[in-house]
Scaffold this motif. Structure first.
Motif, mmCIF file in Angstrom:
data_model
loop_
_atom_site.group_PDB
_atom_site.id
_atom_site.type_symbol
_atom_site.label_atom_id
_atom_site.label_comp_id
_atom_site.label_asym_id
_atom_site.label_seq_id
_atom_site.Cartn_x
_atom_site.Cartn_y
_atom_site.Cartn_z
ATOM 1 N N ASP A 93 12.994 -30.742 -46.527
ATOM 2 C CA ASP A 93 12.588 -32.145 -46.699
ATOM 3 C C ASP A 93 11.635 -32.609 -45.600
ATOM 4 O O ASP A 93 11.126 -33.731 -45.646
ATOM 5 N N ALA A 94 11.379 -31.764 -44.617
ATOM 6 C CA ALA A 94 10.453 -32.139 -43.540
ATOM 7 C C ALA A 94 9.012 -31.974 -44.009
ATOM 8 O O ALA A 94 8.587 -30.881 -44.359
ATOM 9 N N GLN A 95 8.285 -33.074 -44.028
ATOM 10 C CA GLN A 95 6.867 -33.047 -44.400
ATOM 11 C C GLN A 95 5.960 -33.364 -43.223
ATOM 12 O O GLN A 95 4.761 -33.095 -43.260
ATOM 13 N N ALA A 96 6.530 -33.953 -42.169
ATOM 14 C CA ALA A 96 5.751 -34.335 -40.992
ATOM 15 C C ALA A 96 6.661 -34.309 -39.770
ATOM 16 O O ALA A 96 7.853 -34.635 -39.875
ATOM 17 N N ILE A 97 6.095 -33.929 -38.629
ATOM 18 C CA ILE A 97 6.878 -33.809 -37.399
ATOM 19 C C ILE A 97 6.148 -34.499 -36.246
ATOM 20 O O ILE A 97 4.933 -34.331 -36.078
ATOM 21 N N VAL A 98 6.906 -35.265 -35.465
ATOM 22 C CA VAL A 98 6.377 -35.892 -34.253
ATOM 23 C C VAL A 98 7.230 -35.438 -33.074
ATOM 24 O O VAL A 98 8.454 -35.625 -33.062
ATOM 25 N N HIS A 99 6.596 -34.798 -32.104
ATOM 26 C CA HIS A 99 7.267 -34.403 -30.861
ATOM 27 C C HIS A 99 6.673 -35.239 -29.744
ATOM 28 O O HIS A 99 5.450 -35.288 -29.579
ATOM 29 N N ALA A 100 7.543 -35.914 -28.995
ATOM 30 C CA ALA A 100 7.059 -36.826 -27.953
ATOM 31 C C ALA A 100 7.823 -36.650 -26.648
ATOM 32 O O ALA A 100 9.014 -36.325 -26.649
ATOM 33 N N HIS A 101 7.107 -36.893 -25.554
ATOM 34 C CA HIS A 101 7.726 -36.929 -24.228
ATOM 35 C C HIS A 101 7.908 -38.403 -23.860
ATOM 36 O O HIS A 101 7.499 -38.841 -22.783
ATOM 37 N N SER A 102 8.498 -39.154 -24.767
ATOM 38 C CA SER A 102 8.638 -40.596 -24.546
ATOM 39 C C SER A 102 9.544 -40.857 -23.336
ATOM 40 O O SER A 102 10.520 -40.131 -23.117
ATOM 41 N N PRO A 103 9.219 -41.861 -22.534
ATOM 42 C CA PRO A 103 9.872 -42.050 -21.229
ATOM 43 C C PRO A 103 11.393 -42.110 -21.254
ATOM 44 O O PRO A 103 12.054 -41.388 -20.501
ATOM 45 N N HIS A 104 11.966 -42.952 -22.111
ATOM 46 C CA HIS A 104 13.422 -43.117 -22.091
ATOM 47 C C HIS A 104 14.147 -41.938 -22.725
ATOM 48 O O HIS A 104 15.200 -41.513 -22.241
ATOM 49 N N ALA A 105 13.581 -41.401 -23.804
ATOM 50 C CA ALA A 105 14.189 -40.226 -24.426
ATOM 51 C C ALA A 105 14.167 -39.047 -23.465
ATOM 52 O O ALA A 105 15.133 -38.280 -23.367
ATOM 53 N N THR A 106 13.074 -38.903 -22.731
ATOM 54 C CA THR A 106 12.966 -37.813 -21.765
ATOM 55 C C THR A 106 13.972 -37.999 -20.629
ATOM 56 O O THR A 106 14.618 -37.031 -20.189
ATOM 57 N N ALA A 107 14.121 -39.242 -20.169
ATOM 58 C CA ALA A 107 15.078 -39.528 -19.095
ATOM 59 C C ALA A 107 16.505 -39.196 -19.534
ATOM 60 O O ALA A 107 17.256 -38.528 -18.803
ATOM 61 N N VAL A 108 16.870 -39.639 -20.732
ATOM 62 C CA VAL A 108 18.217 -39.354 -21.236
ATOM 63 C C VAL A 108 18.402 -37.854 -21.440
ATOM 64 O O VAL A 108 19.459 -37.289 -21.140
ATOM 65 N N SER A 109 17.351 -37.184 -21.927
ATOM 66 C CA SER A 109 17.449 -35.746 -22.195
ATOM 67 C C SER A 109 17.698 -34.943 -20.925
ATOM 68 O O SER A 109 18.228 -33.833 -20.976
#
Length: 218
Positions: A93-109
Motif C-alpha cells: 500500500d506504500a505509494q510514496a515515502i518521506v524520510h526526514a531528520h525533523s528536529p523533534h522526531a530526531t531528538a526523541v529517536s
C-alpha cells in the motif's frame, strides 16, 4: 521525459522539506513508486544535491530488484535508497515515502524508545504506539531491516539516532503524516518536561484505531 509529473511532485515536496523545516538543508529524502520501460520500481531524490537546485532529470529511477551500483543514472540515488526499496517491496500500500531528520522526531529517536500512547493521535501511524527502529549505519541493509521491523502494522516509525520515515498512498499523505509525527514528538518532549504523562489504555487505543480508519479516508 518519462514520469515527468512524478518527478515534479518529488521536487515540490523536497522543497517543502526545507520550507517547513521538516528536514533542513540536504537531509532527508523522498520517493514515489513508479514504473519505467515496463520495470516496476520507484523514483527517488539524488544523493548530495541541494533541493533548490533539483531538476526533473536529477530524480533517479530504480527498479525494485536493482542495486545502486548497477544504476546507470548520471546522479547517484539517495544513500537511503535501500529502505525505500524494501518498504515498496514489503508494503504493497506504500505509494510514496518521506524520510526526514525533523528536529523533534530526531531528538526523541536519540533515546531509542517507542512513543507510548500519551495522545490518541499516535493512531495515525497505524498502531497503539510509534516504534523506534534500532540504530544501524545509514544506507545499510541492517538499517533497512530494522526499519521494516519497526513498520510492522504501521505506516511511520522513528529511526534511532537518525530521524523518522512515513509512507502513504500519495506524497501529500506521506508528507502530512511525517508532519504529524514531528508534531507528536514535539508534544511528547513538552509532556516529559512536566513529568511522566498519562498513557491511554490498550482498550482505548483499539477504539481510536478503529475510528482512525475513517479519519485517514477523509
Amino acid at each position: 521525459m518519462k514520469n515527468l509529473d512524478q518527478r515534479n511532485q518529488i521536487i515540490e515536496h523536497s522543497l517543502k522539506l526545507n520550507s517547513t523545516n521538516l528536514s533542513p538543508l540536504r537531509s532527508g529524502n523522498i520517493s514515489l513508486r513508479a514504473e519505467q520501460d515496463n520495470i516496476k520500481g520507484y523514483l527517488i531524490t539524488p544523493s548530495g544535491k541541494k533541493y533548490e537546485t533539483l531538476k526533473p532529470e536529477d530524480i533517479v529511477f530504480m527498479g525494485l530488484n536493482e542495486e545502486a551500483e548497477n544504476n546507470d543514472s548520471v546522479n547517484k540515488p539517495s544513500s537511503e535508497w535501500r529502505f525505500h526499496r524494501d518498504i515498496y517491496v514489503y508494503k504493497k500500500d506504500a505509494q510514496a515515502i518521506v524520510h526526514a531528520h525533523s528536529p523533534h522526531a530526531t531528538a526523541v529517536s536519540s533515546h531509542g524508545k517507542s512513543i507510548p500512547p500519551f495522545h490518541y493521535m499516535i493512531a495515525l501511524a497505524g498502531g497503539e504506539d510509534i516504534k523506534c527502529a534500532e540504530y544501524a549505519t545509514f544506507g545499510t541493509e541492517e538499517l533497512s531491516q530494522n526499519v521494516i521491523k519497526a513498520l510492522e502494522n504501521r505506516s511511520a516509525c522513528l529511526m534511532s539516532n537518525h530521524g523518522q520515515v512515513a509512507f502513504g498512498k500519495n506524497l501529500d499523505q506521506a508528507f502530512e503524516l511525517a508532519q504529524e509525527i514531528e508534531n507528536i514528538c514535539h508534544q511528547y518532549t513538552i509532556a516529559l518536561k512536566l513529568g511522566e504523562p498519562k498513557i491511554l489504555s490498550l482498550e482505548e487505543m483499539k477504539k481510536v484505531l478503529e475510528k482512525a480508519k475513517d479519519y485517514k479516508k477523509g
